[in-house]
Every structure is written in structure tokens, then in C-alpha cells.
Design a protein around this motif. Sequence first.
Motif, PDB file in Angstrom:
ATOM      1  N   ALA A   1       8.137  12.262  -5.488  1.00  0.00           N
ATOM      2  CA  ALA A   1       7.652  11.815  -4.181  1.00  0.00           C
ATOM      3  C   ALA A   1       8.839  11.449  -3.306  1.00  0.00           C
ATOM      4  CB  ALA A   1       6.745  10.597  -4.332  1.00  0.00           C
TER       5      ALA A   1
ATOM      6  N   THR B   1       1.606  11.410 -10.206  1.00  0.00           N
ATOM      7  CA  THR B   1       0.671  12.538 -10.329  1.00  0.00           C
ATOM      8  C   THR B   1       1.296  13.898 -10.031  1.00  0.00           C
ATOM      9  OG1 THR B   1      -0.115  12.214  -8.061  1.00  0.00           O
ATOM     10  CG2 THR B   1      -1.366  11.138  -9.840  1.00  0.00           C
TER      11      THR B   1
ATOM     12  N   GLU C   1       2.547   1.675  -3.388  1.00  0.00           N
ATOM     13  CA  GLU C   1       1.577   2.189  -4.360  1.00  0.00           C
ATOM     14  C   GLU C   1       1.348   3.675  -4.159  1.00  0.00           C
ATOM     15  OE1 GLU C   1      -1.729  -0.436  -3.660  1.00  0.00           O
ATOM     16  OE2 GLU C   1      -1.101  -1.790  -5.269  1.00  0.00           O
ATOM     17  N   TRP C   2       1.264   4.108  -2.901  1.00  0.00           N
ATOM     18  CA  TRP C   2       1.045   5.529  -2.620  1.00  0.00           C
ATOM     19  C   TRP C   2       2.242   6.356  -3.105  1.00  0.00           C
ATOM     20  CZ3 TRP C   2       3.408   9.461  -0.021  1.00  0.00           C
ATOM     21  CH2 TRP C   2       2.642  10.616   0.161  1.00  0.00           C
ATOM     22  N   ILE C   3       3.462   5.901  -2.810  1.00  0.00           N
ATOM     23  CA  ILE C   3       4.666   6.624  -3.240  1.00  0.00           C
ATOM     24  C   ILE C   3       4.706   6.716  -4.762  1.00  0.00           C
ATOM     25  CG2 ILE C   3       7.193   6.477  -3.365  1.00  0.00           C
ATOM     26  CD1 ILE C   3       7.046   5.171  -0.514  1.00  0.00           C
ATOM     27  N   THR C   4       4.432   5.604  -5.430  1.00  0.00           N
ATOM     28  CA  THR C   4       4.454   5.574  -6.896  1.00  0.00           C
ATOM     29  C   THR C   4       3.379   6.478  -7.478  1.00  0.00           C
ATOM     30  OG1 THR C   4       5.307   3.318  -6.804  1.00  0.00           O
ATOM     31  CG2 THR C   4       4.365   4.044  -8.902  1.00  0.00           C
ATOM     32  N   HIS C   5       2.208   6.446  -6.893  1.00  0.00           N
ATOM     33  CA  HIS C   5       1.114   7.308  -7.369  1.00  0.00           C
ATOM     34  C   HIS C   5       1.471   8.781  -7.168  1.00  0.00           C
ATOM     35  CE1 HIS C   5      -2.814   9.396  -7.149  1.00  0.00           C
ATOM     36  NE2 HIS C   5      -3.081   8.590  -8.166  1.00  0.00           N
ATOM     37  N   GLU C   6       2.056   9.090  -6.025  1.00  0.00           N
ATOM     38  CA  GLU C   6       2.473  10.479  -5.745  1.00  0.00           C
ATOM     39  C   GLU C   6       3.491  10.953  -6.783  1.00  0.00           C
ATOM     40  OE1 GLU C   6       2.363  13.843  -2.953  1.00  0.00           O
ATOM     41  OE2 GLU C   6       1.050  12.140  -3.309  1.00  0.00           O
TER      42      GLU C   6
ATOM     43  N   GLU D   1       0.828  -1.216   0.000  1.00  0.00           N
ATOM     44  CA  GLU D   1       0.000   0.000   0.000  1.00  0.00           C
ATOM     45  C   GLU D   1       0.856   1.259   0.000  1.00  0.00           C
ATOM     46  OE1 GLU D   1      -0.425  -2.554   2.186  1.00  0.00           O
ATOM     47  OE2 GLU D   1      -2.199  -3.431   1.247  1.00  0.00           O
ATOM     48  N   MET D   2       1.921   1.263   0.809  1.00  0.00           N
ATOM     49  CA  MET D   2       2.795   2.433   0.862  1.00  0.00           C
ATOM     50  C   MET D   2       3.550   2.595  -0.446  1.00  0.00           C
ATOM     51  SD  MET D   2       3.859   5.100   2.299  1.00  0.00           S
ATOM     52  CE  MET D   2       3.541   5.098   4.046  1.00  0.00           C
TER      53      MET D   2
END
Length: 102
Positions: free
Chosen positions: A73, A69, A61-66, A58-59
Motif C-alpha cells: 500500500a 490484503t 487502518e485503511w493503509i494497513t488493511h490495503e 481511520e486512514m
Amino acid sequence: MPTVTEPPPTITTPIITERVEVRTETNRPWKVILYNDDWHAFPEVVMQVQRATGCSLEMAEWITHEAHTRGRAVAYEGTQEDCNKVASVLRQIRLQVDVEQT
């Protein structure tokens, strides 16, 4: 004779919305900045972030998404030596990263 019992106390945990950091000028933490790119598939970056940092799916994915977008990050924070190791693993698949002192 019946006894009156009190209800158990309600314990509430405060929600911390801001991280407080204590730093000294001689031992300031470092960070690894991951930049977005158009060459790697999202799942490939997520997997490499996990390998490099040891964070949860989950973390990662969040870092990659940040990074995807916002363009960049913070992928990891720690000592300069640890940040250089993380950056090295991320660079194994030619991800663009920088190590910066905060």
C-alpha cells in the motif's frame, strides 16, 4: 402588500473521484510503499503508520488493511526527504518499506 421570497439556491458540491496531479520532471513526488508481513499485529502496524505519517486512525487502518490484503500500500506521498523520514519511522519496528519516485 405581501412579498414573494424565492427559495435559497441549492448548492451542490461535486464529488471528485479522481485525484489530478501536476508534476514536472525535475520535481516529481515520491511515495512510501508499505508491504504486508506476517510478524506484526494489525494494531501495531496501524499505530506505527500513524506515528510515521501523522494521519488519522481511520486512514492508518485503511493503509494497513490495503497492505495486508493486497500485499502493498502507498503509506505516504511527498518529497524525497519527507518520504525518507516516514520510511525511517516505519522501519523502527522492522516494517518492510520502499521509497519510490512516482
